[in-house]
Design a protein around this motif. Structure first.
Motif, PDB file in Angstrom:
ATOM      1  N   UNK A 253       3.017   0.030   4.156  1.00 25.84           N
ATOM      2  CA  UNK A 253       1.687   0.956   3.192  1.00 25.84           C
ATOM      3  C   UNK A 253       0.735   0.204   2.788  1.00 25.84           C
ATOM      4  N   UNK A 254       1.165  -0.941   2.209  1.00 27.14           N
ATOM      5  CA  UNK A 254      -0.037  -1.771   1.526  1.00 27.14           C
ATOM      6  C   UNK A 254      -0.925  -2.305   2.639  1.00 27.14           C
ATOM      7  N   UNK A 255      -0.215  -2.978   3.540  1.00 28.61           N
ATOM      8  CA  UNK A 255      -0.891  -3.403   4.701  1.00 28.61           C
ATOM      9  C   UNK A 255      -2.006  -2.537   5.455  1.00 28.61           C
ATOM     10  N   UNK A 256      -1.464  -1.265   5.483  1.00 28.09           N
ATOM     11  CA  UNK A 256      -2.051  -0.213   6.348  1.00 28.09           C
ATOM     12  C   UNK A 256      -3.631   0.073   5.572  1.00 28.09           C
ATOM     13  N   UNK A 257      -3.245   0.201   4.366  1.00 22.77           N
ATOM     14  CA  UNK A 257      -4.467   0.544   3.343  1.00 22.77           C
ATOM     15  C   UNK A 257      -5.451  -0.603   3.378  1.00 22.77           C
ATOM     16  N   UNK A 258      -4.788  -1.908   3.083  1.00 22.18           N
ATOM     17  CA  UNK A 258      -5.815  -2.963   3.106  1.00 22.18           C
ATOM     18  C   UNK A 258      -6.399  -3.269   4.276  1.00 22.18           C
ATOM     19  N   UNK A 259      -5.934  -3.141   5.531  1.00 21.96           N
ATOM     20  CA  UNK A 259      -6.595  -3.119   6.626  1.00 21.96           C
ATOM     21  C   UNK A 259      -7.652  -2.075   7.062  1.00 21.96           C
ATOM     22  N   UNK A 260      -7.687  -1.181   6.037  1.00 28.83           N
ATOM     23  CA  UNK A 260      -8.877  -0.284   6.291  1.00 28.83           C
ATOM     24  C   UNK A 260     -10.129  -0.636   5.316  1.00 28.83           C
ATOM     25  N   UNK A 261      -9.823  -1.703   4.528  1.00 26.68           N
ATOM     26  CA  UNK A 261     -10.788  -2.265   3.591  1.00 26.68           C
ATOM     27  C   UNK A 261     -10.575  -1.735   1.993  1.00 26.68           C
ATOM     28  N   UNK A 262      -9.550  -0.963   1.653  1.00 29.17           N
ATOM     29  CA  UNK A 262      -9.348  -0.633   0.648  1.00 29.17           C
ATOM     30  C   UNK A 262      -8.458  -1.277   0.032  1.00 29.17           C
ATOM     31  N   UNK A 263      -8.714  -1.952  -1.386  1.00 32.17           N
ATOM     32  CA  UNK A 263      -7.657  -2.702  -2.045  1.00 32.17           C
ATOM     33  C   UNK A 263      -6.448  -1.986  -2.732  1.00 32.17           C
ATOM     34  N   UNK A 264      -5.509  -2.234  -2.478  1.00 28.40           N
ATOM     35  CA  UNK A 264      -4.230  -1.629  -3.051  1.00 28.40           C
ATOM     36  C   UNK A 264      -3.159  -2.382  -3.672  1.00 28.40           C
ATOM     37  N   UNK A 265      -2.702  -2.650  -4.794  1.00 31.32           N
ATOM     38  CA  UNK A 265      -1.804  -3.645  -5.063  1.00 31.32           C
ATOM     39  C   UNK A 265      -0.501  -2.857  -5.323  1.00 31.32           C
ATOM     40  N   UNK A 266       0.548  -3.626  -5.100  1.00 29.12           N
ATOM     41  CA  UNK A 266       1.854  -3.201  -5.589  1.00 29.12           C
ATOM     42  C   UNK A 266       1.968  -3.337  -7.211  1.00 29.12           C
ATOM     43  N   UNK A 267       2.324  -2.402  -7.888  1.00 31.15           N
ATOM     44  CA  UNK A 267       2.103  -2.160  -9.063  1.00 31.15           C
ATOM     45  C   UNK A 267       3.399  -2.770  -9.917  1.00 31.15           C
ATOM     46  N   UNK A 268       4.369  -3.027  -9.310  1.00 36.95           N
ATOM     47  CA  UNK A 268       5.737  -3.327  -9.760  1.00 36.95           C
ATOM     48  C   UNK A 268       6.832  -2.758  -9.185  1.00 36.95           C
ATOM     49  N   UNK A 269       8.199  -2.916  -9.676  1.00 40.25           N
ATOM     50  CA  UNK A 269       9.363  -2.290  -8.989  1.00 40.25           C
ATOM     51  C   UNK A 269       9.641  -1.199  -9.967  1.00 40.25           C
ATOM     52  N   UNK A 270       9.988   0.025  -9.619  1.00 41.81           N
ATOM     53  CA  UNK A 270      10.445   0.977 -10.310  1.00 41.81           C
ATOM     54  C   UNK A 270      11.932   1.164 -10.306  1.00 41.81           C
ATOM     55  N   UNK A 271      12.894   1.697 -11.364  1.00 36.21           N
ATOM     56  CA  UNK A 271      14.071   1.980 -11.433  1.00 36.21           C
ATOM     57  C   UNK A 271      14.040   3.630 -10.876  1.00 36.21           C
ATOM     58  N   UNK A 272      14.613   4.019  -9.885  1.00 38.74           N
ATOM     59  CA  UNK A 272      14.817   5.336  -9.341  1.00 38.74           C
ATOM     60  C   UNK A 272      16.157   5.793  -9.566  1.00 38.74           C
ATOM     61  N   UNK A 273      16.973   5.522  -8.384  1.00 40.90           N
ATOM     62  CA  UNK A 273      18.301   6.083  -8.416  1.00 40.90           C
ATOM     63  C   UNK A 273      19.271   5.149  -9.081  1.00 40.90           C
ATOM     64  N   UNK A 274      18.890   4.215  -9.716  1.00 42.49           N
ATOM     65  CA  UNK A 274      19.976   3.428 -10.488  1.00 42.49           C
ATOM     66  C   UNK A 274      19.041   2.455 -11.618  1.00 42.49           C
ATOM     67  N   UNK A 275      20.165   2.290 -12.647  1.00 45.75           N
ATOM     68  CA  UNK A 275      19.547   1.455 -13.638  1.00 45.75           C
ATOM     69  C   UNK A 275      19.485  -0.008 -13.472  1.00 45.75           C
ATOM     70  N   UNK A 276      18.836  -0.876 -14.437  1.00 47.22           N
ATOM     71  CA  UNK A 276      18.719  -2.091 -14.087  1.00 47.22           C
ATOM     72  C   UNK A 276      20.112  -2.731 -14.458  1.00 47.22           C
ATOM     73  N   UNK A 277      20.097  -4.068 -14.306  1.00 47.78           N
ATOM     74  CA  UNK A 277      21.365  -4.886 -14.336  1.00 47.78           C
ATOM     75  C   UNK A 277      22.103  -4.686 -15.777  1.00 47.78           C
ATOM     76  N   UNK A 278      23.297  -4.625 -15.607  1.00 47.16           N
ATOM     77  CA  UNK A 278      24.369  -4.362 -17.139  1.00 47.16           C
ATOM     78  C   UNK A 278      23.947  -5.365 -17.993  1.00 47.16           C
TER      79      UNK A 278
END
Length: 301
Positions: A253-278
């Motif tokens: 998705x980032x590559x598709x956006x950037x290929x159209x001249x719009x700069x979008x970054x990956x803002x980080x990794x979120x925890x959605x369906x699981x928590x982080x390491x014990x």
């Protein structure tokens, strides 16, 4: 046919298992997701032996019970799971366990208040932990169920539950203050799959997931192109990967956006369906939620 054989095999394993006696006379509790494991641990404390089936980074949508898991389930006095078909491949296993006390914590919540979803057999979005008020209701529900199982420890469970609800109230106030530092027009959250709708409803974010509500469905080229156009139109500055979902779709998705001249970054990794390491802050529900909100707000600013 393969699915039927899988269920039959699991059930044969389950019914062939003999229940073990409680270790140290404590209640043997099994939980599914890491969020539920953390919640029940906070309430049960030293009065229970708890075993969680799913650890950090595990996707509950796709999770299948192993032989070892079924042994844990067979030895449990009580089993807590999310419900609403989050654990889709475990539903039939639970239904076969007629002699076990299996409890869906989503039963604590008024279904009329849930977000509807045509993608789940339950017809509801199952990602209820991203609504803190729902998590408070789940806390009270688990206190009630544990108290019914060990009545003599009711006072302890109630005290633990009340203390945890106070922590959740503090969390909600802190997150509200953090979110309010981000203008509403910038509150657009684009992630790998649609796990954050309850979060969006609570904190006034527009939420868009590339894969929809379940990771069992994969994003196609048209999905990527459609969402890339949305990102450019809304001038979204950052999109997010998830710890329990492969990052390749968001990178595409980032590559598709950037290929159209719009700069979008990956803002980080979120925890959605699981928590982080014990053992880490993100390995707790409260730490996970605070980390997610700080990551989102900082990236979108």
């Amino acid at each position: 046919m393969k699915k039927q054989l899988y269920i039959i095999a699991i059930c044969l394993i389950f019914f062939s298992c003999k229940n073990e006696k409680k270790t140290n006379d404590k209640l043997n509790v099994v939980t599914t997701t890491s969020m539920i494991t953390d919640l029940v641990t906070n309430i049960g404390g030293d009065l229970i032996n708890i075993k969680g089936l799913m650890g950090s980074g595990v996707d509950p949508h796709l999770y299948k019970a192993s032989e070892g898991d079924v042994t844990k389930l067979a030895d449990a006095d009580i089993i807590f799971y999310n419900g609403l078909h989050l654990e889709g491949k475990l539903v039939e296993v639970f239904e076969k366990m007629k002699n076990k006390k299996t409890i869906a914590i989503s039963d604590a919540i008024d279904k009329n208040t849930l977000i509807g979803s045509e993608y789940f057999a339950s017809n509801y979005d199952p990602h209820i932990w991203f609504n803190i008020d729902y998590w408070k209701q789940a806390t009270q529900f688990i206190v009630k169920k544990l108290s019914e199982t060990i009545p003599e420890q009711k006072a302890t469970f109630e005290t633990n539950g009340a203390n945890y609800i106070k922590q959740l109230d503090i969390l909600k106030a802190k997150l509200t203050s953090t979110v309010e530092s981000l203008p509403e027009e910038k509150r657009i959250l684009v992630t790998a799959h649609d796990a954050f709708n309850y979060f969006g409803k609570s904190f006034k974010f527009e939420v868009v997931g590339l894969q929809g509500l379940s990771t069992a469905t994969e994003a196609g080229v048209q999905d990527v192109q459609k969402l890339s156009a949305f990102i450019i139109e809304k001038n979204v500055k950052a999109i997010f990967v998830e710890s329990s979902v492969p990052k390749r779709t968001i990178e595409a998705l980032q590559a598709a956006v950037n290929s159209k001249g719009h700069d979008v970054t990956i803002g980080g990794s979120l925890y959605s369906d699981a928590l982080g390491n014990k053992g880490t802050i993100e390995g707790t529900y409260i730490g996970m939620f605070e980390y997610n909100v700080n990551t989102i707000v900082n990236a979108l600013k």
